[in-house]
Scaffold this motif. Structure first.
Motif, short mmCIF file in Angstrom:
data_model
loop_
_atom_site.label_atom_id
_atom_site.label_comp_id
_atom_site.label_asym_id
_atom_site.label_seq_id
_atom_site.Cartn_x
_atom_site.Cartn_y
_atom_site.Cartn_z
N THR A 144 7.32 -3.59 6.65
CA THR A 144 7.53 -4.14 7.99
C THR A 144 7.42 -3.05 9.05
O THR A 144 6.78 -3.24 10.09
N ALA A 145 8.03 -1.92 8.81
CA ALA A 145 8.00 -0.81 9.78
C ALA A 145 6.58 -0.29 9.98
O ALA A 145 6.14 -0.05 11.10
N THR A 170 3.71 -1.87 9.37
CA THR A 170 2.90 -2.90 10.02
C THR A 170 3.19 -2.95 11.52
O THR A 170 2.28 -3.04 12.33
N GLY A 171 4.44 -2.88 11.88
CA GLY A 171 4.81 -2.87 13.29
C GLY A 171 4.26 -1.66 14.02
O GLY A 171 3.74 -1.76 15.13
N ALA A 172 4.34 -0.49 13.40
CA ALA A 172 3.83 0.73 14.02
C ALA A 172 2.32 0.67 14.20
O ALA A 172 1.79 1.05 15.24
N GLY A 190 0.51 -2.08 14.49
CA GLY A 190 0.25 -3.07 15.52
C GLY A 190 0.46 -2.51 16.91
O GLY A 190 -0.35 -2.75 17.82
N ILE A 191 1.52 -1.77 17.11
CA ILE A 191 1.77 -1.16 18.41
C ILE A 191 0.69 -0.14 18.73
O ILE A 191 0.19 -0.08 19.85
N TYR A 192 0.32 0.67 17.76
CA TYR A 192 -0.72 1.68 17.99
C TYR A 192 -2.03 1.03 18.40
O TYR A 192 -2.69 1.47 19.34
N SER A 238 -2.51 -1.89 19.77
CA SER A 238 -2.45 -2.62 21.03
C SER A 238 -2.45 -1.69 22.23
O SER A 238 -2.66 -2.14 23.35
#
Length: 169
Positions: free
Chosen positions: A39-40, A42-44, A46-48, A50
């Motif tokens: 999860t961490a 994937t979130g990182a 995704g933020i990168y 975007s």
């Protein structure tokens, strides 16, 4: 003299010895930790991804030019109804050659052949690298058409991020 108190037995292990190790050494603990890590990450990611996608639909382009493909894509073919009324005020006089200006006038007068010829002319000029023609093609082409996509992508050189600003690239 009072005797020492008896140690309290772990209620989860009646009559047995306390478990050795922690939660993260058990299968549920390992799976929980793995899920948290996925999860961490994937979130990182995704933020990168975007950040800095630069999706704007107009205005001035960024100072650094985007990467392009090796040249223009294939020029669309077919017929379509151009709508010269969608050109911004003053665009025709400032940006178009005489042939395109004549076709715009004829198309505005109701000549369907001139409208098709206008789309074809603008697409060819866009393929040759004339950004103003790409912009004009995007403005006058029917929504959802191959002509609209071709003009919006500056002849297939960029993505839709630079819609309407090909002449500035």
């Amino acid at each position: 003299m009072a005797s020492a108190p008896q140690p309290v037995q772990d209620p989860s292990t009646p009559g047995g010895t306390p478990p050795h190790g922690s939660f993260f050494t058990t299968l549920p603990g390992v799976l929980t930790a793995l899920a948290g890590l996925i999860t961490a990450v994937t979130g990182a990611v995704g933020i990168y991804l975007s950040q800095g996608d630069g999706s704007s639909t107009g205005g001035s382009p960024p100072s650094a030019l985007p990467s392009t493909t090796e040249g223009a894509g294939p020029v669309p073919e077919g017929s379509g109804q151009a709508d010269p009324d969608d050109l911004p005020n003053g665009f025709e006089e400032d940006s178009m050659n005489e042939e395109a200006s004549t076709l715009i006038d004829d198309c505005e007068g109701g000549d369907a052949g001139a409208c098709t010829a206008l789309l074809d002319l603008l697409a060819v000029e866009c393929a040759e690298g004339y950004g103003a023609s790409c912009d004009a093609l995007w403005y006058v082409s029917p929504p959802g058409s191959a002509y609209e996509d071709y003009g919006a992508t500056c002849g297939g050189r960029y993505d839709w991020t630079y819609v309407g600003v090909c002449s500035q690239l």
